[in-house]
Design an enzyme around this catalytic site. Sequence first.
Site, PDB file in Angstrom:
ATOM      1  N   LYS A  95       8.646  30.964  27.242  1.00  0.00           N
ATOM      2  CA  LYS A  95       9.261  30.317  26.132  1.00  0.00           C
ATOM      3  C   LYS A  95       9.887  28.947  26.195  1.00  0.00           C
ATOM      4  CE  LYS A  95      12.448  31.566  22.463  1.00  0.00           C
ATOM      5  NZ  LYS A  95      13.126  32.642  21.572  1.00  0.00           N
ATOM      6  N   GLU A 123      11.831  31.034  38.177  1.00  0.00           N
ATOM      7  CA  GLU A 123      10.644  31.677  38.895  1.00  0.00           C
ATOM      8  C   GLU A 123       9.235  31.414  38.588  1.00  0.00           C
ATOM      9  OE1 GLU A 123      13.221  32.854  37.370  1.00  0.00           O
ATOM     10  OE2 GLU A 123      14.100  34.875  38.328  1.00  0.00           O
ATOM     11  N   HIS A 163       6.759  65.465  40.752  1.00  0.00           N
ATOM     12  CA  HIS A 163       6.788  65.585  42.382  1.00  0.00           C
ATOM     13  C   HIS A 163       7.702  64.691  43.105  1.00  0.00           C
ATOM     14  CE1 HIS A 163       3.123  68.170  42.040  1.00  0.00           C
ATOM     15  NE2 HIS A 163       3.008  67.510  40.927  1.00  0.00           N
ATOM     16  N   GLY A 171      12.035  36.506  23.426  1.00  0.00           N
ATOM     17  CA  GLY A 171      11.062  36.586  24.557  1.00  0.00           C
ATOM     18  C   GLY A 171      10.707  38.034  24.777  1.00  0.00           C
ATOM     19  N   ARG A 172      11.526  39.158  24.621  1.00  0.00           N
ATOM     20  CA  ARG A 172      10.829  40.508  24.944  1.00  0.00           C
ATOM     21  C   ARG A 172      10.257  40.994  23.490  1.00  0.00           C
ATOM     22  NH1 ARG A 172      16.195  39.608  25.056  1.00  0.00           N
ATOM     23  NH2 ARG A 172      17.817  40.592  23.277  1.00  0.00           N
TER      24      ARG A 172
HETATM   25  O1  F6P Z   1      16.460  35.557  31.905  1.00  0.00           O
HETATM   26  C1  F6P Z   1      16.107  36.646  30.676  1.00  0.00           C
HETATM   27  C2  F6P Z   1      14.973  35.823  30.109  1.00  0.00           C
HETATM   28  O2  F6P Z   1      15.515  34.982  29.269  1.00  0.00           O
HETATM   29  C3  F6P Z   1      14.451  36.798  29.119  1.00  0.00           C
HETATM   30  O3  F6P Z   1      15.004  37.252  28.061  1.00  0.00           O
HETATM   31  C4  F6P Z   1      13.251  36.100  28.785  1.00  0.00           C
HETATM   32  O4  F6P Z   1      11.953  37.264  28.566  1.00  0.00           O
HETATM   33  C5  F6P Z   1      13.035  35.660  30.304  1.00  0.00           C
HETATM   34  O5  F6P Z   1      14.148  35.362  30.699  1.00  0.00           O
HETATM   35  C6  F6P Z   1      11.806  34.789  30.506  1.00  0.00           C
HETATM   36  O6  F6P Z   1      12.087  33.651  29.841  1.00  0.00           O
HETATM   37  P1  F6P Z   1      11.002  32.415  29.373  1.00  0.00           P
HETATM   38  O7  F6P Z   1       9.954  32.854  28.586  1.00  0.00           O
HETATM   39  O8  F6P Z   1      11.799  31.482  28.924  1.00  0.00           O
HETATM   40  O9  F6P Z   1      10.233  31.765  30.955  1.00  0.00           O
END
Ligand code: F6P
Length: 528
Positions: free
Chosen positions: A189, A195, A364, A247-248
């Site tokens: 987003k 990452e 299990h 995002g979620r």
């Molecule tokens: O660090 C949390 C967060 O902002 C989430 O809310 C979001 O889904 C995720 O990181 C990834 O964010 P982006 O889509 O901006 O890379």
Amino acid sequence: MWDDLEAHAARVKGRSIAALFDENPRRAAEFSVEVDGMLFDYSKTQLDEQVRGALCALVQDADVAARRDMMFDGHPINETEGRAVLHTALRDPDGGPVLVDGQDVRPGIRDGLKRMETLATEIRGSAVRDVVNIGIGGSDLGPAMAVRALAPYHDGPRCHFVSNVDGADITDTLASCDPETTLFIVASKTFTTIETMTNARTARDWMEKAGVDPTARLVALSSDLGKAREFGVPEDRVLGFGDWVGGRYSMWGPIGLSLMIAIGPDRFRAFLRGGHAMDRHFRTAEPQANMPIMLALVGMWHAQVLGYETRAVLPYDDRLARLPAYLQQLEMESNGKSVAMDGTPLQIGSGPIVWGEPGTNGQHAFYQLIHQGTRIVPCEFMVAARGHEPALQNHHALLVANCLAQSEALMRGRSLNEARAKVAGKFDGEELERQARHRVFPGNRPSTTLIYPRLDPETLGRIIALYEHRVFVEGVILGINSFDQWGVELGKELATTLGPMVTGEACVEGKDGSTAQLLDFVHKTGRT
Ligand code: F6P
């Protein structure tokens, strides 16, 4: 309100759930909600009519209906970020106007969906054999969960998901991919997430090293079109979405591209239809007949009133293996907060810890604690009435039997006398007594079951929208903002300053003894 519920909690404490079925033969039907062929049974809990009445009063008191309408109508209910919350509009592309800052967003949604469909169709018809979605959090968990859930409907290229900054993730994923036939979707987003951007750069290098032009193999999904273009993604391969999609909550729009590529545009539309059907139900049904509201209220009875710290999500549906992880973000990032919307401390516990694994595997592993541990873990079972493997109906019958057996066992338990009878032939005297005690199940442990016909795209859409609205209802009753996530910021900031200390580019200073010691260990032993 909460005092009233506490009084009910004291009234029902220790009461036998199983006996409630003897007292009221209609209990199962009366403490269930059925919508579009999906049944949510919460009768194996301590809820009775009075408790339900008191819980429904919370809904009135918090005016959930007004807040719900504000969400659907595009009001900026994400008050700390000043944003509307309109993921619901994504699954209703043909709905009427919905205004954000005076602009109708619906034409853009329709246009965005068409662009997604054109791109997905092109990719599905091309030489691309592997699609790698690079994203994290909401830009990974939703599509990864749904792609796995809908495996029987896949007729596109293979989809992979890389999320972790641990180089192992992308290395292991790319090991089975050919640069000539692999396409990368950079899903972010913000297009700044460390990452995702690190993995995206590694993917770009991988293509360049293989002599493949990355611009031909990159797609970007983002709210920041400029950043996506700067990264080198051609304009016609950037799909945007508004900041009114959290995002979620974003898998219903461009972030769902990998799912659309896997199952095709028509089935993706069925997924949207399922979500929209749940929206209609949520907007119109009375609280007691409203599945998301009742799911939320039963959860709040267990977490906020009875004080159970966690809840287990236990899908007896192997393809929902990623659902617990998806729900962890949805529920814990949304409602894991200790400050109310107005900035004052929360007067009641926030959302519970959510965890789980598919059954029967969990049986299990950790069910021992669920049945005999000292903590009570409300369990949320899920199961399909029918599987997708007609030749393996014996498997499905066993799966369903195990799911139903677990909720029955949690409720009924096994008394000391029954346990004695079990071991009577093998032991006697004191040893019989000792052995019997180990075989007692306290029982009277609450669970709910969501049962649906089959895990098809439409049903999955319903289930996900159901959980989204549950989180919304809980958030409104708690008085918090379910749509921000400030709690993820501090760790990110510290990681930024720690990065150069790990590599040795910066001196270790201003760190506590433990962190300094850990850095020292890395410096001494971590260099390869
Ligand atoms: O660090 C949390 C967060 O902002 C989430 O809310 C979001 O889904 C995720 O990181 C990834 O964010 P982006 O889509 O901006 O890379």
